[in-house]
Write an enzyme that holds these catalytic residues in place. Structure first.
Site, PDB file in Angstrom:
ATOM      1  N   CYS A 139       0.820  -1.209   0.000  1.00 24.63           N
ATOM      2  CA  CYS A 139       0.000   0.000   0.000  1.00 24.63           C
ATOM      3  C   CYS A 139       0.852   1.256   0.000  1.00 24.63           C
ATOM      4  O   CYS A 139       0.413   2.320  -0.422  1.00 24.63           O
ATOM      5  CB  CYS A 139      -0.999  -0.011   1.148  1.00 24.63           C
ATOM      6  SG  CYS A 139      -0.275   0.078   2.758  1.00 24.63           S
ATOM      7  N   CYS A 199      27.327  -0.028  -9.092  1.00 23.15           N
ATOM      8  CA  CYS A 199      28.056   0.367 -10.297  1.00 23.15           C
ATOM      9  C   CYS A 199      29.029   1.462  -9.863  1.00 23.15           C
ATOM     10  O   CYS A 199      29.498   1.447  -8.718  1.00 23.15           O
ATOM     11  CB  CYS A 199      27.097   0.821 -11.397  1.00 23.15           C
ATOM     12  SG  CYS A 199      26.151   2.289 -10.973  1.00 23.15           S
TER      13      CYS A 199
END
Ligand SMILES: [Zn+2]
Length: 370
Positions: free
Chosen positions: A184, A337
């Protein structure tokens, strides 16, 4: 006097009121579902000190402004305070006879059996699959009924799962969904939908406490073996019949054979999707198995990478399904990365495909020091 309006009901009466007073009910999560459930249980005289009953609350969260839209236990003044302590004082003000017990912790494989052992009925007000499976498996192991509830958008579900007397949650959903199902916090909900389902949970817990599981003389039938579904957009409401499954992963074995699912970082929007090196250190020290994934280009990888990492350049990860299939869905993926952009893209892609993925933001200068 206080409980006269419910005591007058033939289904309750003096004996029923005494049963409510001596009930020991645990509510997991003082949130959108837990708030109304706790308020109605306390108001009804459930878990009174003088009768040896109690109401427990498990939550490790603090009150946030965005909670107030549906978590009606809290007010603006409570922002930043622990939900358990605020809930306890609010409920105690409502009924000073109630024995409120708080557990300021996240339910885990390590603490669930000990916490559950002090209660007879569990209300599941959690908002994520990992906790729902943990609650189910621990409850089946201990023979306790779980009053389940779940909401999404305008839709709500409720049921009573009780491995000893009928189907459990895994009889309905044997394993957590493979694909990422939004909760939710991501998909949104209207506060009243949480109020409605949390209130149904309070009613079902009271019915269980009244001991009407076998005896339906008064026409009280808990939602055992049934799944109540409603869609408030046009009030499509149905109650489905649920069978106990012979091949249920937990009902088909003896309780002491049930191995509780390992705790892992939640697949939940409220969990941080980004991590730093300190978080990684914490995850490493916790002993939770995880996969470290480097999505940089081969020349960057060759220049140096984190020890133990798996190397799959982003371009390959995004286009090759067999690369995704080679990754384990059983453990979280920690992706990095150079600057956090490609790994963010990878995390989004992995989450779309049902993986628990986190974006590790590497401060390479800090790493060199380490
Ligand atoms: Zn089952």
């Amino acid at each position: 006097m206080r409980y006269a309006r419910q005591r007058v009901l033939p289904e309750i009466g003096d004996a029923g009121q005494a049963a409510l007073a001596s009930a020991r009910i645990l509510v997991i999560g003082a949130g959108g579902l837990g708030s109304p459930a706790l308020l109605y249980l306390t108001a009804a005289g459930v878990g009174l000190k003088q009768a040896g009953g109690c109401i427990g609350i498990v939550d490790d969260d603090t009150v946030d402004l965005s909670n107030l839209q549906r978590q009606i236990l809290f007010t603006e003044a409570d922002e930043g305070s622990a939900k358990t302590t605020v809930a306890a004082s609010r409920l105690q003000a409502l009924n000073s006879d109630t024995d409120i017990r708080i557990f300021q912790t996240r339910l885990s494989t390590e603490n669930v059996l000990e916490i559950f052992s002090g209660f007879d009925i569990i209300i599941d007000g959690s908002d994520n699959f990992d906790t729902k499976y943990l609650i189910n498996d621990a409850a089946v192991r201990l023979g306790l009924p779980v009053v389940y509830g779940s909401i999404l958008g305008f839709e709500g579900q409720a049921a009573v799962f009780w491995g000893k007397e009928g189907p459990c949650y895994r009889c309905l959903y044997p394993a957590r969904p493979e694909s990422h199902v939004p909760n939710c916090a991501e998909a949104g909900t209207l506060g009243g939908i949480a109020g409605m389902i949390g209130t149904i949970q309070a009613v079902e817990a009271c019915k269980l406490a009244l001991g009407q599981v076998h005896c339906q003389a008064h026409g009280l039938a808990p939602l055992l073996g049934k799944l109540f579904l409603t869609d408030a957009r046009h009030w499509d409401t149905q109650t489905l019949h649920i069978e106990k499954r012979d091949d249920c992963p937990v009902c088909s074995i003896t309780p002491d054979q049930i191995r509780l699912p390992d705790a892992k970082p939640q697949q939940c929007a409220t969990a941080p999707a980004a991590m730093n090196l300190n978080d990684l250190q914490g995850l490493f020290e916790s002993g939770i198995p995880f996969t470290l994934l480097d999505v940089r280009e081969p020349h960057e990888w060759a220049n140096g990478h984190l020890e133990g990492a798996l190397h799959i350049p982003l371009g390959r990860l995004l286009v090759a399904p067999e690369v995704l299939d080679s990754l384990s869905r059983q453990e979280p993926l920690v992706v990095y990365c150079q600057h956090g952009m490609r790994s963010a893209r990878a995390v989004g892609h992995l989450r779309e495909h049902g993986y628990d993925a986190f974006n590790l933001l590497v401060d390479w200068s800090q790493l060199n020091e380490l």
